[in-house]
Design an enzyme around this catalytic site. Structure first.
Site, PDB file in Angstrom:
ATOM      1  CB  CYS A 110      -1.773   3.363   8.488  1.00  0.00           C
ATOM      2  SG  CYS A 110      -2.562   4.649   6.829  1.00  0.00           S
ATOM      3  CB  CYS A 152      -1.071   0.234   1.300  1.00  0.00           C
ATOM      4  SG  CYS A 152      -2.057   1.169   0.879  1.00  0.00           S
ATOM      5  CB  CYS A 205     -18.850  -4.605   4.749  1.00  0.00           C
ATOM      6  SG  CYS A 205     -17.838  -3.257   5.432  1.00  0.00           S
ATOM      7  CB  CYS A 227      -0.852  -0.508   8.982  1.00  0.00           C
ATOM      8  SG  CYS A 227      -1.666  -1.654   7.808  1.00  0.00           S
ATOM      9  CB  CYS A 250     -15.595  -7.265   6.125  1.00  0.00           C
ATOM     10  SG  CYS A 250     -16.943  -6.940   6.863  1.00  0.00           S
ATOM     11  CB  CYS A 259     -18.237   0.020   8.866  1.00  0.00           C
ATOM     12  SG  CYS A 259     -17.226  -0.564  10.227  1.00  0.00           S
ATOM     13  NE  ARG A 283     -18.279  -5.697  13.133  1.00  0.00           N
ATOM     14  CZ  ARG A 283     -18.205  -4.929  12.571  1.00  0.00           C
ATOM     15  NH1 ARG A 283     -17.881  -3.618  11.551  1.00  0.00           N
ATOM     16  NH2 ARG A 283     -20.343  -4.531  12.161  1.00  0.00           N
TER      17      ARG A 283
HETATM   18  S1  SF4 Z   1      -4.369   1.424   6.829  1.00  0.00           S
HETATM   19 FE1  SF4 Z   1      -2.945  -0.160   6.190  1.00  0.00          FE
HETATM   20  S2  SF4 Z   1      -3.876  -0.905   3.882  1.00  0.00           S
HETATM   21 FE2  SF4 Z   1      -4.947   1.131   4.573  1.00  0.00          FE
HETATM   22  S3  SF4 Z   1      -4.925   2.961   3.830  1.00  0.00           S
HETATM   23 FE3  SF4 Z   1      -3.194   2.252   5.645  1.00  0.00          FE
HETATM   24  S4  SF4 Z   1      -1.225   1.637   4.858  1.00  0.00           S
HETATM   25 FE4  SF4 Z   1      -2.852   1.519   3.288  1.00  0.00          FE
END
Ligand code: SF4
Length: 313
Positions: A52, A48, A124, A55, A92, A184, A256
């Protein structure tokens, strides 16, 4: 309209009063003996472009995660059937995209949505940012809910994600609403935020009109290689306070229990149900992090004298 100070006052109530109020709000709208089982399938994993900080799917962190391309339709439907047979009523599907593009990948997701909806499950998806036209196409394909978390308060959010703005999250949620999809939207506890950040996160959710139908409250799973890898766990009662406060503020929404359950004792999860949590993700994995698995969850509910909501088995 509830102010942040009023939310903080609820959050800080003595635990017996907080749990009593949360349980009363829960009972007014839901059967407190039932828990919804949902299954989360990672239909495209890793690589990705976003950053974040929590993540492992971000391409910027070296977490050893195996990148996987878009799943085949048949594999997704096989997973959905198995989840349905284990009692899940909601399926989901998550893709590690920054945003939806009008390309073959999105067409593949639309086919998955149609296929899972045909199995009689609530569908979802969580695909990153999208516009109202894309949201409408998901709705027409049979999607019921779009997941898009705000993660935390606006000011704390901008310390954990630099590749997009909090207001972009809100715009996507608006597009989802315009298309008539359910929302959600929740967040993560344990990213180094203060109690006031948590209060402002809940306050942001109260600003959404109507409120989200589902509110996932995640407990950070610190993953080696991510910037948040070494954070200590949130004290269990702080987590329970968040569940109870969310239940009081959003009596008609599903609250949740999401990521981080493998680190929670059965007793802590029972307390979370008492505080108003009425939905959880089943399966051995939650996208890329571990999860207790159906058998454990069934045993836990049986020990508590509780039931899986709407299960066919
Ligand atoms: S949470 Fe993870 S998968 Fe989702 S946008 Fe952020 S880096 Fe990408």
């Amino acid at each position: 309209m509830t102010t942040p100070a009023e939310i903080r006052a609820i959050h800080d109530l003595p635990i017996p009063e907080l749990l009593f109020r949360a349980a009363a709000a829960h009972r007014a709208h839901w059967d407190p003996e039932e828990i919804q089982f949902c299954t989360l399938d990672s239909i495209k994993t890793g690589a990705c472009p976003e950053d974040c900080a929590y993540c492992p799917q971000s391409a910027r962190y070296d977490t050893g995660l195996k990148v996987e391309p878009m799943k085949e339709l048949d594999a997704v439907l096989e997973g959905a059937r198995a989840a349905r047979d284990q009692g899940s009523t909601r399926y989901c599907m998550g893709a590690s995209w920054r945003e939806v593009r009008d390309d073959a990948g999105f067409e593949a997701v639309l086919a998955m949505v149609r296929g899972v909806a045909d199995l009689g499950m609530e569908v979802c998806v969580t695909l990153g940012m999208l516009d109202a036209t894309q949201a409408r196409r998901l709705k027409e394909a049979g999607c019921k809910v779009y997941n898009h978390n705000i993660d935390s308060s606006k000011d704390f959010y901008e310390t954990i994600v630099s590749t997009r703005k909090f207001d972009q999250r809100l715009r996507t949620i608006d597009a989802v609403r315009q298309a008539g999809l359910e929302v959600c939207c929740g967040g993560i506890v344990g990213m180094g935020e203060t109690i006031d950040h948590r209060v402002h996160f809940l306050h942001e959710l109260t600003q959404l009109d109507p409120p989200p139908e589902s509110i996932p409250i995640n407990h950070l799973v610190p993953v080696a290689g991510t910037p948040l890898a070494d954070l200590p766990p949130v004290p269990p009662l702080e987590f329970i306070r968040m569940i109870a406060t969310a239940r009081i503020l959003f009596p008609a929404s599903r609250i949740r229990l999401s990521a981080g359950r493998t680190a929670m004792s059965d007793e802590m999860q029972a307390l979370a149900f008492l505080a108003g949590a009425n939905s959880l993700f089943t399966g051995d994995k939650l996208l890329t992090t571990p999860n207790p698995g159906e058998n454990h969850d069934r045993r836990l509910l049986a020990a508590l004298g509780m039931r899986v909501e709407g299960a066919r088995v």
